[in-house]
Design an enzyme around this catalytic site. Structure first.
Site, PDB file in Angstrom:
ATOM      1  CG  ASP A 131       7.983  -7.833 -35.529  1.00 30.50           C
ATOM      2  OD1 ASP A 131       6.830  -7.339 -35.511  1.00 30.50           O
ATOM      3  OD2 ASP A 131       8.432  -8.488 -36.485  1.00 30.50           O
TER       4      ASP A 131
ATOM      5  CG  ASP B 296      -4.772   0.412 -29.358  1.00 33.86           C
ATOM      6  OD1 ASP B 296      -4.951  -0.508 -30.151  1.00 33.86           O
ATOM      7  OD2 ASP B 296      -4.274   1.515 -29.674  1.00 33.86           O
TER       8      ASP B 296
ATOM      9  CG  ASN C 291       5.757  -1.147 -37.275  1.00 29.28           C
ATOM     10  OD1 ASN C 291       6.784  -1.722 -36.944  1.00 29.28           O
ATOM     11  ND2 ASN C 291       4.701  -1.813 -37.690  1.00 29.28           N
TER      12      ASN C 291
ATOM     13  CG  ASP D  45      -1.321  -1.346 -31.831  1.00 27.45           C
ATOM     14  OD1 ASP D  45      -2.410  -1.880 -32.091  1.00 27.45           O
ATOM     15  OD2 ASP D  45      -1.112  -0.125 -31.994  1.00 27.45           O
TER      16      ASP D  45
END
Length: 608
Positions: free
Chosen positions: A487, A470, A478, A513
């Protein structure tokens, strides 16, 4: 003498008339046979495309069901935690990016995301609720949503039950803007000047089309009537549209929620060159009749000219036809082949004569082809259809669909008649859809479904180290630079992780993610820890994202699964190990083996 000449003229004319009638009948019979094969192939293609489109819809319902099982909803009206979970799911989802909602089983809205949604009383929900009542995922018809700026969008709703204590307590509904879905993107790739592809709901409202301007409009009345009249199978519909004759193949409600697939095109383009050549042959035969009436003096000469012309036209038809035609003897050797066969396979004209057809078949497909050929030989007048790979002159394989007919008993042929057509593009499209169904569209990595299949297969043979990764600090990136930067960062992370793993390892993206690494054959914790260190080291190196230097980290949970482990349980153990790392502030953690417990779909965790 005159009487004898008149008798000869009359006999010649009668013979020509008889020949002409027979020729017209044979030509009509051949035309009907070609039409039958063409329509059967078109129907088969329509059924395949409808099946693939339906599978994509079911995959979207499966993704929604996984979310419903994974999150512990409060199910209170307007509950903030549920709203936050819905917003987060919509933000990450590539399938339901328009919105999501929680409703009661009777349709009362409990919670929803920001975008305006269709009224719960909309009649388009009827099919969805009926499917839910039968225990299946529900799919709505096309619905229009009006926005405050006066614009409107066409959406579809997909619903799955939220179970509490084994009973349905509420319904989770995901909304897709039809013009921006994955299925619409694939349908748009089918765009052609010759035909239009349509995917409609049970009322004939178009939800997906190779012509995007048709989304939200209603299909032709004849197509809508065919959906109702023939719900169980594909059928052809012919109708007039603005003075032009149209041919459509309609599959009926083969897709979830009563949706149907249709492909429409003009009759002229559907019939193609076969009908045009048929009319030419008929005209030639009539000309022969007129020439015969002129007199016995020029009968023989004119007959030979017309025969030669007819042969040239017949050869031209075979030379330029896309399908290959051949006659094989009992040993599988080519006794006759159309000129187009050599052209399609890039072979010299006439070089196929006397060669074994099995030499052209791909070595992996050859045993099955020979077995099918032997079975066809044993069945008088038998017909066989199969798909196989054929090698051209350069050794490059292409997929062909074969229709073989046993005509050994027919003295005019005495062989196996083969009709073959190149279906490489259709096969490639089907394989592309199958690949996209098991891979993440952003990174190209295997998705959760493919990961679970690979883990189950590996555990049947050997132990597997499962690393649940993770990203730490992804959300601030973001938020600071936007979703495009997020992205791009995910794509770069995927590339770095791919460079870390072994050739036999599997790397998959399972969430926004979140990534998972499978290491078959690993039983030592030190090997898994070494991979964990490589992963964290790769992720911690700075990234250049859209001109910005970005630094993030990774939390890695490790579980060493043995062949007796359940795949879902192994993934959950690695997931729990990762969250233990999160609680400690990031890094690496190896899961301690826990007592076996029954596997459950999904996982439950608290959210911030």
């Amino acid at each position: 003498m005159r009487l004898r000449n008149w008798i000869a003229v009359v006999v010649s004319v009668l013979l020509l008339v008889a020949v002409g009638i027979v020729g017209v009948l044979v030509n009509r019979s051949a035309l009907r046979a070609a039409d039958t094969v063409h329509r059967a192939d078109t129907q088969a293609l329509a059924v395949n495309n409808a099946t693939l489109a339906g599978q994509l819809q079911l995959l979207s319902a499966k993704d929604l069901a996984a979310f419903a099982a994974a999150y512990p909803f409060n199910l209170g009206a307007g509950q903030a935690g549920d709203r936050a979970a819905l917003d987060e799911y919509v933000r990450k989802s590539s399938l339901f990016s328009y919105g999501a909602a929680i409703m009661t089983p009777t349709g009362t809205l409990l919670n929803a995301t920001e975008n305006p949604l269709p009224d719960p009383s909309d009649a388009a929900y009827t099919a969805m609720r009926a499917m839910l009542a039968e225990g299946d995922p529900g799919f709505s018809s096309v619905m229009r949503v009006e926005h405050a700026d006066g614009t409107s969008v066409a959406v579809q709703a997909v619903a799955v039950p939220i179970a509490v204590g084994g009973a349905t307590a509420a319904v989770l509904v995901g909304f897709s803007e039809l013009a921006k879905t994955t299925l619409q993107a694939y349908t748009a790739k089918l765009k052609s000047t010759a035909h239009v592809t349509l995917i409609m709901d049970s009322a004939g409202v178009i939800g997906y089309s190779s012509d995007a301007s048709l989304i939200g409009t209603t299909a032709a009345p004849a197509i809508v009537a065919s959906i109702t009249a023939h719900p169980d199978g594909p059928t052809f519909v012919e109708y007039d549209a603005g003075g032009e004759q149209i041919a459509s193949v309609v599959t009926g409600d083969m897709m979830p929620g009563g949706w149907s697939y249709a492909r429409t095109q003009s009759m002229a383009s559907f019939d193609g060159a076969v009908h045009s050549r048929s009319q030419t042959i008929n005209v030639a035969l009539l000309a022969m009749l007129l020439i015969g009436a002129v007199g016995i003096s020029i009968l023989g000469y004119r007959t030979q000219v017309q025969r030669r012309r007819a042969d040239e036209k017949f050869q031209a038809l075979f030379q330029h036809a896309p399908d290959m035609v051949a006659v094989l003897d009992a040993g599988g050797r080519v006794a006759f082949s159309s000129p187009s066969a050599a052209s399609v396979l890039r072979l010299p004209v006439g070089s196929m004569q006397g060669t074994s057809v099995f030499e052209l078949v791909h070595p992996e497909d050859r045993p099955a082809m020979m077995a099918a050929f032997d079975e066809l030989l044993s069945e008088r007048a038998g017909v066989l259809r199969l798909q196989t790979r054929v090698l051209n002159a350069t050794g490059v394989p292409a997929w062909f669909e074969f229709t073989a007919s046993n005509q050994m008993h027919n003295p005019a042929l005495t062989g196996i008649v083969i009709n073959a057509r190149d279906i490489s593009e259709s096969r490639a499209f089907q394989e592309r859809l199958a690949h996209e169904a098991q891979h993440d569209p952003l990174t190209g990595l295997p998705n959760r479904r493919r990961l679970q299949d690979a883990l189950g297969t590996s555990l049947r043979r050997d132990s597997v180290a499962v690393l649940f990764v993770d990203l730490d600090g992804f959300k601030p990136v973001n938020d600071a630079y936007g979703h495009e930067a997020g992205d791009e960062l995910l794509r770069q992370v995927a590339e770095r992780l791919s460079a870390c793993i072994r050739q036999e390892d599997v790397l998959a993206r399972v969430g926004g993610d979140e990534f998972v690494v499978l290491m078959p054959g690993i039983i030592a914790g030190s090997d898994a820890e070494a991979m964990s260190a490589r992963v964290r080291s790769a992720v911690q190196r700075p990234f250049l994202v859209l001109g910005h230097d970005v630094t993030i980290g990774a939390s890695v949970g490790v579980h060493l699964a043995d062949p007796s482990d359940d795949p879902d349980q192994a993934l959950r153990a690695a997931d729990h190990a990762m969250y233990a790392v999160k609680r400690r502030g990031g890094g690496h953690y190896t899961a301690t083996p826990e007592p076996r417990e029954p596997a459950r779909a999904g996982r439950h965790r608290a959210t911030d």
